[in-house]
Design a protein around this motif. Structure first.
Motif, PDB file in Angstrom:
ATOM      1  N   VAL A  24      57.301 100.903  68.665  1.00  0.00           N
ATOM      2  CA  VAL A  24      56.758 101.475  69.903  1.00  0.00           C
ATOM      3  C   VAL A  24      55.341 100.990  70.134  1.00  0.00           C
ATOM      4  N   THR A  63      64.262 103.891  70.505  1.00  0.00           N
ATOM      5  CA  THR A  63      62.944 103.313  70.234  1.00  0.00           C
ATOM      6  C   THR A  63      62.488 102.435  71.392  1.00  0.00           C
ATOM      7  N   THR A  91      61.391 104.694  74.285  1.00  0.00           N
ATOM      8  CA  THR A  91      60.082 105.293  74.053  1.00  0.00           C
ATOM      9  C   THR A  91      58.972 104.268  74.238  1.00  0.00           C
ATOM     10  N   GLY A  92      59.176 103.073  73.697  1.00  0.00           N
ATOM     11  CA  GLY A  92      58.166 102.035  73.855  1.00  0.00           C
ATOM     12  C   GLY A  92      57.962 101.620  75.297  1.00  0.00           C
ATOM     13  N   ALA A 146      54.616 102.081  77.415  1.00  0.00           N
ATOM     14  CA  ALA A 146      54.059 100.865  78.011  1.00  0.00           C
ATOM     15  C   ALA A 146      53.951 100.988  79.520  1.00  0.00           C
ATOM     16  N   GLN A 155      54.074  98.297  68.988  1.00  0.00           N
ATOM     17  CA  GLN A 155      54.121  96.860  69.271  1.00  0.00           C
ATOM     18  C   GLN A 155      54.400  96.604  70.750  1.00  0.00           C
ATOM     19  N   LEU A 156      55.291  97.394  71.347  1.00  0.00           N
ATOM     20  CA  LEU A 156      55.591  97.237  72.775  1.00  0.00           C
ATOM     21  C   LEU A 156      54.374  97.572  73.623  1.00  0.00           C
ATOM     22  N   VAL A 157      53.634  98.609  73.238  1.00  0.00           N
ATOM     23  CA  VAL A 157      52.429  98.973  73.987  1.00  0.00           C
ATOM     24  C   VAL A 157      51.382  97.877  73.877  1.00  0.00           C
TER      25      VAL A 157
END
Length: 532
Positions: A2, A99, A102-103, A107, A4-6
């Motif tokens: 999560v 996941t 959520t990410g 984001a 990492q996506l942000v």
């Protein structure tokens, strides 16, 4: 994952400053504008809470419901699905869907509109700074309202995206989505009329008598429930607080579930993979002359009739009467407002070709490989719009005069409409050979908005509108007094000037655009290929 996506979304946002000077300017301007709106909201909330927290809470509930509605509807047709983190690009990474959801949700907060909405939703709770319980409820409501905006927006855009593959569903969705937005104008007009009627009391009392019933209804809807939590806590209505909290939580959960189901379908069953359509003749290629200009015109006409990405320009024109009717009901303008229908339709149609090269995508390489001259390319794109748009604008002008009962204004209205149509087509022909911005690729959903496209589109529209307005000033200077005074002699003069202006700007714009096209042909192809 999560986080990492942000971080990836933050990196993409930071890269905007290195991609293009215009994107950087647009982001800075948008940030400053959002900051100004945020400061205005916070000051109004604190001042209103100090003066009358009850009425302030009612206004916050109504405006907050409109904000949620805008988040759900406007991105679908104005900006589209945010493609900076396209979920289909993560299919091969085997990320669990929860996941990934959520990410993507977190984001989604990394943008100027999301940041302004989040800070404003939390900041309006300061209206109850004297009541700790209401302040806490307002903060909880702000979090739920932000989640409702972001998750609900993703749910609607992801769920409705496949329907745009069918033109019939696209037109129905456009009407269904636009009609609720049209009710905003009459609602504000009714609100203003109500305040005038009740002006015998104090300003706050008059406003409260008008917005009170509306806020009470909005507080029980999914759109307004989170914004009304603080009001319920401030009044000590704990049962009402629990009910509104339950509505808010249930709505967020439902939006999350819809988004989850729609995302699962997108990841497992990608769109655009169906069988090829059966050929039914040459279409417009058989109807138009077998010349280079005729070939380009046939392809452009096919785009307008069959490409879903052109739906925004096409769909808005038939809705203009409904839009003007709603605005007329809100301010009491009556049928006279329909006189602007024809010039407005002319501008929308003319601006529709302002990024035709971008819509070509890799097919633009055919123009480069065959050595298509700029004159052929520019006229081939203009002629279909001119052939279809001129009769439509004429019909709108006749309908507008009939509804308004102002047949004496027809010459001035025709002159202004011709001037705007020719000017917008000419300017679009010149601009589209110089400025190309990202658009959804062929076969993709028109709801998708590539990175940087929203701001670039907005800046291009503002610039084009300003230039069209500038070159249309002679026609406006004659048409407005001819219609408003009225002056029949000025109307006929406006007709002549409008025709000359429209034809002149069209010829000059096409000629200028052709020269720019011939000079920048390799650069245009490079830009278009980079979008892929």
């Amino acid at each position: 994952m999560v986080a990492q996506l942000v971080r990836l979304k933050l990196t993409l946002l930071a890269n905007t400053f290195r991609r293009s000077v215009w994107q950087t300017i647009g982001l800075v301007v948008g940030s400053l504008y959002g900051l100004g709106v945020l400061v205005l909201v916070l000051v109004a909330a604190v001042a209103g809470g100090a003066a009358d927290p009850v009425v302030t809470g009612q206004v916050i509930t109504l405006l907050g419901a409109l904000v949620v509605l805008a988040w759900w509807v406007v991105p679908v047709f104005a900006f589209g699905v945010d493609a900076t983190l396209d979920p289909r690009r993560f299919v091969t990474f085997a990320i669990p869907r929860r996941t990934l959801l959520t990410g993507l949700a977190l984001a989604g907060l990394v943008s100027v509109p999301a940041a302004v909405t989040t800070l404003a939703a939390l900041g309006v709770s300061l209206a109850w700074w004297r009541q700790p319980a209401a302040l806490v409820a307002g903060l909880v409501g702000g979090v739920l309202a932000t989640a409702l905006c972001v998750v609900g927006s993703r749910a609607t855009t992801t769920a409705l995206a496949p329907l745009l593959d069918s033109r019939r569903y696209r037109e129905v969705l456009t009407v269904v989505a636009v009609v609720p937005l049209l009710l905003i104008g009459p609602a504000f007009g009714w609100l203003a009329d109500g305040v005038e009627v009740t002006v015998g009391g104090s300003g706050a009392d008059a406003l409260g008598e008008v917005v009170g019933p509306l806020a009470q209804v909005a507080g029980w809807t999914p759109l307004g429930a989170p914004w009304a939590l603080a009001s319920a806590a401030g009044e000590g209505a704990w049962a009402l607080l629990v009910a509104r909290l339950a509505i808010s939580l249930a709505t967020v959960a439902l939006a999350w579930w819809v988004w989850d189901r729609a995302l699962a379908r997108e990841l497992v069953t990608p769109r655009g993979g169906g069988t090829a359509a059966e050929g039914k003749g040459l279409g417009w290629f058989a109807r138009l002359p077998a010349t280079p200009t005729g070939a380009v015109a046939a392809r452009a006409a096919t785009y307008w009739l069959r490409d879903p990405r052109y739906a925004a320009s096409v769909a808005m024109v038939p809705l203009l009467p409904l839009v003007l009717l709603a605005v007329g009901l809100s301010n009491g303008a009556g049928g006279g407002l329909f006189l602007v229908m024809a010039p407005l339709a002319a501008w929308i149609l003319g601006f529709g070709i302002s990024n035709d090269v971008g819509y070509d995508n890799t097919a633009f390489a055919l123009h480069v490989a065959t050595g298509t001259p700029g004159r052929v390319d520019r006229w081939g794109r203009v002629l279909p719009v001119l052939a279809g748009g001129a009769p439509l604008c004429l019909a709108f002008a006749l309908v507008g005069c009939a509804v308004a009962g102002r047949w004496d204004a027809l010459p001035a209205l025709l002159g202004l409409t011709c001037g705007v149509l020719g000017a917008s087509l000419g300017i679009s022909s010149a601009v589209s050979a110089r400025l190309v911005y990202p658009v959804p690729k062929p076969g993709e959903s028109p709801f998708k908005s590539p990175q940087g496209a929203a701001m670039a589109t907005m800046l291009a529209q503002m610039a084009a509108m300003g230039i069209v307005l500038a070159v249309s000033l002679p026609s406006l200077a004659l048409a407005l007094p001819a219609i408003l005074l009225p002056q029949p002699a000025l109307g006929w003069a406006a007709l002549v000037v409008g025709l000359l202006t429209g034809v002149g700007v069209l010829l000059l714009g096409v000629r200028w655009g052709a020269r720019t096209y011939d000079r920048r042909l390799p650069e245009l192809l490079q830009q278009v290929m980079a979008f892929g």
